[in-house]
Design an enzyme around this catalytic site. Structure first.
Site, short mmCIF file in Angstrom:
data_model
loop_
_atom_site.label_atom_id
_atom_site.label_comp_id
_atom_site.label_asym_id
_atom_site.label_seq_id
_atom_site.Cartn_x
_atom_site.Cartn_y
_atom_site.Cartn_z
N GLU A 182 1.61 -21.70 -29.44
CA GLU A 182 3.13 -21.47 -29.72
C GLU A 182 3.52 -20.84 -31.09
OE1 GLU A 182 5.93 -22.04 -27.08
OE2 GLU A 182 6.30 -20.49 -28.51
N LYS A 238 0.83 -9.93 -32.06
CA LYS A 238 1.55 -10.94 -31.22
C LYS A 238 2.07 -10.20 -30.10
CE LYS A 238 3.43 -12.84 -35.72
NZ LYS A 238 4.25 -12.87 -36.69
N1 HSE Z 1 3.03 -13.33 -41.68
C1 HSE Z 1 3.69 -13.53 -40.67
C2 HSE Z 1 5.20 -13.00 -40.35
C3 HSE Z 1 3.81 -15.05 -40.22
O1 HSE Z 1 5.50 -12.63 -41.66
O2 HSE Z 1 5.82 -12.86 -39.47
C4 HSE Z 1 4.47 -15.53 -38.95
O3 HSE Z 1 3.49 -15.07 -37.74
#
Ligand code: HSE
Ligand code: NAP
Length: 437
Positions: A133, A209
């Site tokens: 998650e 992501k």
């Molecule tokens: N480095 C990532 C960001 C951390 O700035 O979104 C969260 O996944």
């Protein structure tokens, strides 16, 4: 209520790892009550690189080790939490945990997007789940939303602002006029950026992501090498200011879009969106994921996309689920691909409107020369923007913006290569997609 505890092995005690400790300390009792005694979390081992480092939480010294495998091998550990980052030591650790049939909780999107095929196969073979998650959109429960809440929907569209660091930097540059290096330093100091911020600013953190969201939504593992990715590292104040003149803001957007032929369009890049669109007001470290499902219609998930406790909140939610599944011998809840015929849309075929900024020598016929090449390639111009510097109206070099009607990326690339050959062009054209959301 049962009082037997679930042992946690925590690999990594940096920003997120120490956030997990804090939330368990503060809310462990609450979690236990809300789970009706099913979830009682106890951290039994903590792996770090440097035992002498000053930490912002006080955990007993005897929990610490520098040997990652202690976290897996300690018999009192039931669930392994990977919060070290990277794709090598983290891979070995997660693989070892799965082989030992200890469920894994991770926030490591790079690991799962790059090496998920091997790990999810191992998870399946060992009947041991990987929960992630925290890997997408920090504290927003987007993985569970797609896997569980939206299981009855064909997911048609996902548009996300899913890198907090880039979003923070763009906002500071847009609203406070900060330079890129100062804005990046702030994002690092606030714990938003990765240990190596390269993946944040080159777009790959968001792309990883998006790959995970796309894989979950469409059931096949998306190969990162097939994904088009651009980051914010080359976004300069001039384009942010021109965007604003034209009624837009610049956001790093990720798209996962199901096309009519069943192929999936997936891409990440800094894009122009109307100042009036709801995503334009997603600022700072906040993330937002807009999802359209065939049953649900449009929805928007919004929250902190990075930072200590928002991310730890997601880790804890996975820990609770993993603890319950151990105690109740639940089925494997990790991701398993269920389609073998998944196709991606080639980037050349993806269509949007465009903003193109040409740096030119201000000589006779320059607009005509560029327009002719665009027209010969079948690309229609919807507008131009070329503000004259009031202090230097006869400047020899000027910036000239062309706005293009919606067109596929392939022909645009061909036209731009020809424009670049004109002797009036002094730099590579700067291209932003204009997204109609
Ligand atoms: N480095 C990532 C960001 C951390 O700035 O979104 C969260 O996944
Ligand atoms: P971090 O602050 O850099 O912490 C990393 C931790 O891992 C440190 O405690 C470090 O030890 C330890 N570590 C690294 N390599 C190790 C090794 N080989 N052996 C033992 N310990 C090791 O990182 P973070 O920001 O917490 O991020 C952790 C993970 O969560 C990453 O995958 C990141 O992408 C993900 N994530 C982060 C955020 C966020 O907002 N920060 C949000 C979502 C997901 P030392 O402390 O001794 O150096």
């Amino acid at each position: 209520m049962s009082c037997s505890q679930t042992g946690i092995g925590l690999a990594g005690f940096g920003t997120v790892g120490s956030g997990v400790w804090k939330i368990i300390e503060r809310n462990g009792g609450l979690i236990n009550s809300r789970s009706q005694g099913d979830v009682s979390l106890a951290i039994r081992k903590i792996a770090v690189r440097d035992l002498t480092k000053t930490r912002d939480v006080d955990a007993p010294n005897d929990l610490f080790t520098t040997n990652l495998m202690d976290v897996v091998e300690d018999p009192s550990v039931d669930i392994v939490v990977e919060l070290i980052g990277g794709t090598t030591a983290a891979f070995d650790l997660v693989a070892a945990a799965l082989k030992a049939q200890k469920p894994v909780v991770t926030g490591n999107k790079a690991l799962l997007a790059e090496r998920g095929a091997e790990l999810f196969a191992l998870s399946s073979e060992m009947k041991t789940s990987i929960y992630f998650e925290a890997a997408v959109a920090g504290g927003i429960p987007i993985i569970k939303a797609i896997q569980e809440s939206l299981i009855g929907n064909q997911i048609e569209d996902i548009v996300g602002i899913i890198n907090g660091t880039s979003n923070y930097i763009l906002q500071r540059m847009t609203e406070e006029g900060l330079g890129y290096p100062e804005a990046l330093k702030e994002a690092k100091d606030l714990g938003y950026a990765e240990a190596d911020e390269t993946l944040d600013v080159n777009g790959w953190d968001a792309a990883h992501k998006a790959i995970l969201l796309g894989s979950l939504a469409h059931g096949f593992l998306i190969d990162p090498t097939d994904v088009y990715v651009r980051g914010i590292e080359k976004v300069i104040p001039l384009d942010i200011s021109f965007a604003s003149d034209l009624g837009y803001v610049v956001k790093l957007l990720s798209f996962v879009r199901l096309k009519e032929n069943g192929a999936v369009e997936i891409r990440t890049q800094p894009s122009f969106i109307s100042k009036k669109h709801i995503l334009a007001s997603v600022n700072g470290v906040f993330n937002a994921v807009a999802i359209k499902g065939d049953g649900l219609g449009e929805s928007l998930f919004y929250g902190r996309g990075a930072g200590q406790e928002p991310t730890a909140s997601s880790v804890i939610s996975d820990l609770a689920e993993a603890a319950r599944s151990i105690r109740n011998a639940d089925s494997n809840r990790g991701f398993l691909p269920h389609r073998s015929d998944g196709q991606l849309v080639p980037i050349a075929e993806t269509e949007t409107s465009y903003y193109i900024r040409f740096s030119v020598k201000d000589q006779l016929g320059v607009i005509a020369d560029i327009s002719r090449i665009l027209a010969d390639t079948g690309l229609g111009i919807s507008g131009t923007h070329s503000p004259v510097d009031p202090d230097n109206p006869d400047a020899e070099f000027v910036e000239m913006v062309f706005l293009l009607h919606s067109c596929p990326f392939g022909p645009l690339k061909t036209a731009l290569a020809k424009v670049e050959e004109l002797d009036c062009i002094t730099a590579r054209p700067v291209v932003f997609r204009i997204e109609k959301l």
